[in-house]
Design a protein around this motif. Sequence first.
Motif, PDB file in Angstrom:
ATOM      1  N   ASP A   1       3.106  -6.682  10.018  1.00  0.00           N
ATOM      2  CA  ASP A   1       3.198  -5.777   8.795  1.00  0.00           C
ATOM      3  C   ASP A   1       5.144  -5.941   8.685  1.00  0.00           C
ATOM      4  O   ASP A   1       5.976  -5.962   9.053  1.00  0.00           O
ATOM      5  N   VAL A   2       5.467  -6.057   7.173  1.00  0.00           N
ATOM      6  CA  VAL A   2       6.652  -6.103   7.008  1.00  0.00           C
ATOM      7  C   VAL A   2       7.176  -4.403   5.704  1.00  0.00           C
ATOM      8  O   VAL A   2       7.984  -5.147   5.350  1.00  0.00           O
ATOM      9  N   THR A   3       6.930  -3.538   6.776  1.00  0.00           N
ATOM     10  CA  THR A   3       7.175  -1.582   6.600  1.00  0.00           C
ATOM     11  C   THR A   3       8.591  -1.906   6.465  1.00  0.00           C
ATOM     12  O   THR A   3       9.068  -2.241   8.169  1.00  0.00           O
ATOM     13  N   PRO A   4       9.310  -2.184   5.579  1.00  0.00           N
ATOM     14  CA  PRO A   4      11.236  -1.554   6.003  1.00  0.00           C
ATOM     15  C   PRO A   4      10.314   0.030   6.490  1.00  0.00           C
ATOM     16  O   PRO A   4      10.582   0.862   6.729  1.00  0.00           O
ATOM     17  N   ILE A   5      11.456  -0.302   7.999  1.00  0.00           N
ATOM     18  CA  ILE A   5      11.576   0.436   9.385  1.00  0.00           C
ATOM     19  C   ILE A   5      13.179   1.616   8.626  1.00  0.00           C
ATOM     20  O   ILE A   5      14.663   0.179   9.290  1.00  0.00           O
ATOM     21  N   PRO A   6      13.354   2.447   8.718  1.00  0.00           N
ATOM     22  CA  PRO A   6      15.384   2.569   8.505  1.00  0.00           C
ATOM     23  C   PRO A   6      15.976   3.006  10.021  1.00  0.00           C
ATOM     24  O   PRO A   6      14.624   3.690  11.453  1.00  0.00           O
TER      25      PRO A   6
ATOM     26  N   ALA B   1       0.879  -1.462   0.434  1.00  0.00           N
ATOM     27  CA  ALA B   1      -0.034  -0.010   0.012  1.00  0.00           C
ATOM     28  C   ALA B   1       0.668   1.534  -0.324  1.00  0.00           C
ATOM     29  O   ALA B   1       1.398   1.678   0.926  1.00  0.00           O
ATOM     30  N   SER B   2       0.853   1.480  -0.710  1.00  0.00           N
ATOM     31  CA  SER B   2       1.689   3.334  -1.042  1.00  0.00           C
ATOM     32  C   SER B   2       0.798   3.898  -0.858  1.00  0.00           C
ATOM     33  O   SER B   2      -0.732   4.160  -1.141  1.00  0.00           O
ATOM     34  N   PHE B   3       1.360   5.535  -1.366  1.00  0.00           N
ATOM     35  CA  PHE B   3       0.440   6.129  -1.637  1.00  0.00           C
ATOM     36  C   PHE B   3      -0.300   6.844  -2.512  1.00  0.00           C
ATOM     37  O   PHE B   3      -1.514   7.237  -2.558  1.00  0.00           O
ATOM     38  N   ASN B   4       0.362   6.492  -3.805  1.00  0.00           N
ATOM     39  CA  ASN B   4      -0.486   6.391  -5.280  1.00  0.00           C
ATOM     40  C   ASN B   4      -1.124   4.945  -5.036  1.00  0.00           C
ATOM     41  O   ASN B   4      -2.359   5.195  -6.433  1.00  0.00           O
ATOM     42  N   ASN B   5      -0.576   3.877  -5.564  1.00  0.00           N
ATOM     43  CA  ASN B   5      -1.524   2.880  -5.124  1.00  0.00           C
ATOM     44  C   ASN B   5      -1.423   1.744  -4.216  1.00  0.00           C
ATOM     45  O   ASN B   5      -0.966   2.017  -2.980  1.00  0.00           O
TER      46      ASN B   5
ATOM     47  N   PRO C   1       2.500   2.708   3.631  1.00  0.00           N
ATOM     48  CA  PRO C   1       1.781   3.542   4.778  1.00  0.00           C
ATOM     49  C   PRO C   1       0.535   4.187   4.377  1.00  0.00           C
ATOM     50  O   PRO C   1       0.062   4.822   4.509  1.00  0.00           O
ATOM     51  N   GLY C   2       0.182   3.593   3.065  1.00  0.00           N
ATOM     52  CA  GLY C   2      -1.253   3.894   2.228  1.00  0.00           C
ATOM     53  C   GLY C   2      -2.028   3.335   3.236  1.00  0.00           C
ATOM     54  O   GLY C   2      -2.175   2.902   3.568  1.00  0.00           O
ATOM     55  N   PRO C   3      -2.850   4.854   2.154  1.00  0.00           N
ATOM     56  CA  PRO C   3      -4.672   4.369   2.907  1.00  0.00           C
ATOM     57  C   PRO C   3      -5.641   2.866   2.689  1.00  0.00           C
ATOM     58  O   PRO C   3      -6.507   2.879   3.546  1.00  0.00           O
ATOM     59  N   GLY C   4      -4.318   2.626   1.552  1.00  0.00           N
ATOM     60  CA  GLY C   4      -5.978   0.916   1.419  1.00  0.00           C
ATOM     61  C   GLY C   4      -5.163  -0.130   1.609  1.00  0.00           C
ATOM     62  O   GLY C   4      -6.141  -0.871   1.769  1.00  0.00           O
TER      63      GLY C   4
END
Length: 130
Positions: free
Chosen positions: A113-118, A26-30, A90-93
């Motif tokens: 949740d496998v979002t990469p966090i620096p 889920a990105s901010f655009n798609n 981080p997207g809305p979907g």
Amino acid sequence: MAKSIRKINLRKGKRRIPRGVTHIQASFNNTIITVTDVRGQVVSWSSAGACGFKGTKKSTPFAAQTAAENAIRILIDQGMKQAEVMISGPGPGRDTALRAIRRSGVVLSYVRDVTPIPHNGCRPPKKRRV
């Protein structure tokens, strides 16, 4: 010695997949939903753009829900009963896509949740002096 060659039948209609992994990006655009089998081979995929949404409508939760329903519909025909879900971005979907998968009747073994966090990655640009 002759090696025994195992024939792999990869026709989409004949494969029976009892378990799978659903990746939600889920990105901010798609919002892109990819469903793989346990070995990681893609079985079906869908995105908000592939469902016919254009421009800023791709980034809506409704577009993510429609994309998730399209990706899961193919799997239910192939006999998927259980799935693992990996959510990235981080997207809305992201929440709406997860709700659509949960409503489809597929049993979710876990959601990760496998979002990469620096870990304090790149150095920020220098302060702007006006």
